[in-house]
Motif scaffolding. Structure first.
Motif, PDB file in Angstrom:
ATOM      1  N   TYR A 314       0.762  -1.107  -0.015  1.00  0.00           N
ATOM      2  CA  TYR A 314       0.093  -0.068  -0.052  1.00  0.00           C
ATOM      3  C   TYR A 314       1.124   1.412  -0.236  1.00  0.00           C
ATOM      4  CZ  TYR A 314      -3.554  -3.247   1.428  1.00  0.00           C
ATOM      5  OH  TYR A 314      -4.519  -4.334   1.432  1.00  0.00           O
ATOM      6  N   TYR A 315       1.924   1.174   0.778  1.00  0.00           N
ATOM      7  CA  TYR A 315       3.053   2.148   0.614  1.00  0.00           C
ATOM      8  C   TYR A 315       3.657   2.633  -0.441  1.00  0.00           C
ATOM      9  CZ  TYR A 315       1.885   3.053   5.947  1.00  0.00           C
ATOM     10  OH  TYR A 315       1.224   3.285   6.907  1.00  0.00           O
ATOM     11  N   PHE A 316       4.301   1.389  -1.072  1.00  0.00           N
ATOM     12  CA  PHE A 316       5.209   1.354  -2.051  1.00  0.00           C
ATOM     13  C   PHE A 316       4.664   0.786  -3.264  1.00  0.00           C
ATOM     14  CE2 PHE A 316       7.829   0.349   1.876  1.00  0.00           C
ATOM     15  CZ  PHE A 316       8.313   2.135   2.012  1.00  0.00           C
ATOM     16  N   TYR A 317       4.943   1.831  -4.456  1.00  0.00           N
ATOM     17  CA  TYR A 317       4.658   0.847  -5.847  1.00  0.00           C
ATOM     18  C   TYR A 317       5.982   0.720  -6.391  1.00  0.00           C
ATOM     19  CZ  TYR A 317       3.438  -0.149 -10.525  1.00  0.00           C
ATOM     20  OH  TYR A 317       3.249  -0.886 -11.722  1.00  0.00           O
ATOM     21  N   ASN A 318       6.422  -0.680  -6.942  1.00  0.00           N
ATOM     22  CA  ASN A 318       7.478  -0.882  -7.540  1.00  0.00           C
ATOM     23  C   ASN A 318       7.487  -0.913  -9.195  1.00  0.00           C
ATOM     24  OD1 ASN A 318       9.012  -1.057  -5.094  1.00  0.00           O
ATOM     25  ND2 ASN A 318       8.053  -3.005  -4.788  1.00  0.00           N
TER      26      ASN A 318
END
Length: 567
Positions: A314-318
């Motif tokens: 939810y916090y990071f998109y790779n």
């Protein structure tokens, strides 16, 4: 001095003829019907709410009125090691003419406080006291931010050009301003509750924060008081006051009641969260910090060791997949997560990682939920419809957990701490519901992942010393408030927690990830350093110091320049 004239647009994009109050700016008007002499309270209100969020947020774009969409949060996100920058904030840079410091200062004084004063004066004359009460709450909150960041700021003589011909307002000390903010909040509550007021117009859709809900505004005012009292707990006895607030049961008590400014879907008005701008930036210069990532992965040897955080997707998109081949331009990589180091001296520090670097995700900026599939992002990759959160219900519980742990109130710190974490997960679902658009995003609150994580954290908390328990509380608050960096900066300066990345004592990689993690195996150690101390307050704005004859001398050592509530 240069006049600032703005075209008038209604609702959230409304603009008004304004002037900067903290230095000498001339106020000009004319009879052009497109530039009216006065605007009603309902036109002014959404402007000050919108720009309050812009002043505090992270982001480098400007809006249709050429006002920055991001301010203080841009650099503070680097200071608090949740973002890593190529810019001045790296290695704790704090130039007095930094664009983001100037943007935050100018937006608060020019676009928020000046127009709040218009609402207070005009609304009082018109008997529209609900608008007056709301404006006073926003005024008190805005000034509290300025005091917390700078220590002393123009207050008693600000906005006095038209009435008292004060062109160069003096700077008041923070310890003199804070008590007046409590008075202002009490006045606001009285205005909102005044049953005899005319109130020919009342806030509704023009109040983008609470839709005119008086009860919620009163809870917000009391919650601001709780925050300001907690910030002072090291320099004064606040126990009686905080106990009265808590027992009064008039604090924010749900996600929906949280004090936050909403942002809209990705549409023609471009009313998106300012930090979403990294999704469509032509050159991405900010990325989530490896320090934040590794704490959430459970790699950190000091705290939360071995506990992987289910909030990560939810916090990071790779943009990369874990199976993609490493790139020779990557400075830090662990699986699909790609970033750069704070204080990096490595050869890849300034390389263009536009299409491989990780970004903040659906929470907190309204971007993408990470499914592991990877893929390059653009303006259409998310909605940007995540609110800017100033005080949430989770924050209220974390504040009370801190107060209980430190013996300021008689309450169960363990129960409050667990409740705060539960509410953090609930807030993520609350934000995601409004920000996901067409994305399919699993719920966190009530899930097995949430239960397993909180159980593991609470087990470490139970075994910890009292000092370590405070560190756990503040670290979880830091994780909860990702995307809202003003209070993180306050919390760290008040408590010393969370423990932040120290580039001078950690050469190269922060931690070698476990076997199979690409960060340790595929990337050579990167030298990191910082020649500057952590800034304990911000430098006075250069333009203010140069033009305001009543401004104080510029700070010479930010490493010792404490604000009044710091021990």
């Amino acid at each position: 001095m240069k006049c600032i004239m703005k075209k008038i647009k209604y609702l959230i994009l409304a603009a008004v003829v304004v002037f900067v109050t903290s230095c000498a700016k001339h106020f000009d008007i004319n009879d052009n019907p497109n530039d009216p002499l006065a605007l009603s309270e309902d036109v002014l209100l959404p402007r000050i709410q919108k720009y309050l969020a812009h002043a505090l947020a992270m982001g480098g774009e400007t809006d249709e009125n050429d006002v920055s969409k991001g301010g203080f949060g841009t650099n503070l996100s680097a200071y608090m090691h949740q973002m890593t920058h190529y810019g001045d904030a790296d290695q704790y840079g704090a130039l007095p003419n930094n664009y983001y410091w100037e943007a935050g200062w100018n937006i608060l004084y020019r676009d928020v406080l000046t127009n709040a004063e218009f609402i207070i004066k005009q609304g009082t004359e018109n008997g529209n006291l609900r608008y007056v009460g709301i404006a006073k709450i926003i005024k008190a909150y805005a000034y509290s931010v300025l005091v917390d960041l700078y220590g002393e700021v123009p207050f008693s003589e600000a906005n006095q050009l038209a009435t008292n011909q004060i062109r160069y307002p003096k700077y008041d000390k923070g310890e003199e301003i804070y008590p007046q903010l409590f008075d202002l909040l009490n006045e606001a509550i009285a205005d909102l509750q005044d049953g005899d007021a005319v109130n020919e117009i009342t806030p509704s859709a023009d109040d983008v924060i609470y839709g005119g809900n008086v009860t919620r505004w009163i809870k917000a005012a009391n919650s601001i008081k709780l925050k300001l009292l907690t910030q002072q707990r090291k320099v004064k006895d606040v126990s009686a006051e905080v106990n009265a607030l808590i027992s009064g049961d008039q604090l924010i008590s749900s996600a929906a009641e949280s004090f936050m400014v909403p942002f809209g879907l990705n549409a023609a008005t471009d009313d998106r969260n300012p930090a979403f701008s990294e999704y469509y930036a032509s050159q991405r210069t900010m990325s989530p910090s490896p320090w934040l990532y590794e704490i959430m992965k459970g790699y950190n040897a000091n705290i939360l060791t071995g506990i992987e955080d289910p909030r990560i997707p939810y916090y990071f998109y790779n943009q990369m997949k874990a199976t993609d081949n490493p790139s020779d331009i990557v400075e830090y990589r662990d699986g699909a997560f790609v970033s750069i180091y704070f204080g990096s001296q490595g050869p890849n520090r300034a390389k263009n990682t536009q299409d491989v670097v990780s970004l903040f995700g659906i929470y907190p900026v309204g971007g993408r939920y990470d499914t592991g599939a990877g893929g390059k992002v653009s303006a259409s990759s998310g909605t940007g419809a995540a609110p800017y959160r100033m005080i949430t219900y989770a924050d209220i519980l974390f504040l009370q957990a801190e107060l209980a742990q430190e013996g300021v109130i008689s309450a169960d710190a363990t129960e409050l701490f667990e409740g705060a974490m539960l509410e953090t997960f609930n807030m993520i679902d609350y934000v995601v519901e409004g920000a996901k658009g067409s994305q399919s995003v699993p719920a966190l609150s009530g899930s097995d992942d949430e239960e397993d994580y909180i159980d593991a954290v609470m087990a470490q908390f139970a075994a910890a010393s009292n000092t370590k328990k405070l560190e756990h509380i503040m670290t979880q608050k830091w994780l909860s408030s990702v995307g809202s960096w003003i209070d993180q900066y306050n919390d760290y300066r008040r408590t010393g927690y969370p423990v932040l990345f120290d580039p001078n004592s950690i050469p190269g990689k922060i931690v070698t990830p476990p076997a199979g993690g690409n960060g340790g195996d595929d990337i050579a150690p990167v030298p990191v350093t910082s020649s500057r101390p952590f800034p304990l307050s911000l430098p006075f704005i250069a333009d203010e110091i140069n033009k305001n004859t009543n401004a104080p001398a510029q700070k010479t050592d930010l490493g010792t320049a404490k604000v009044f509530w710091m021990p």
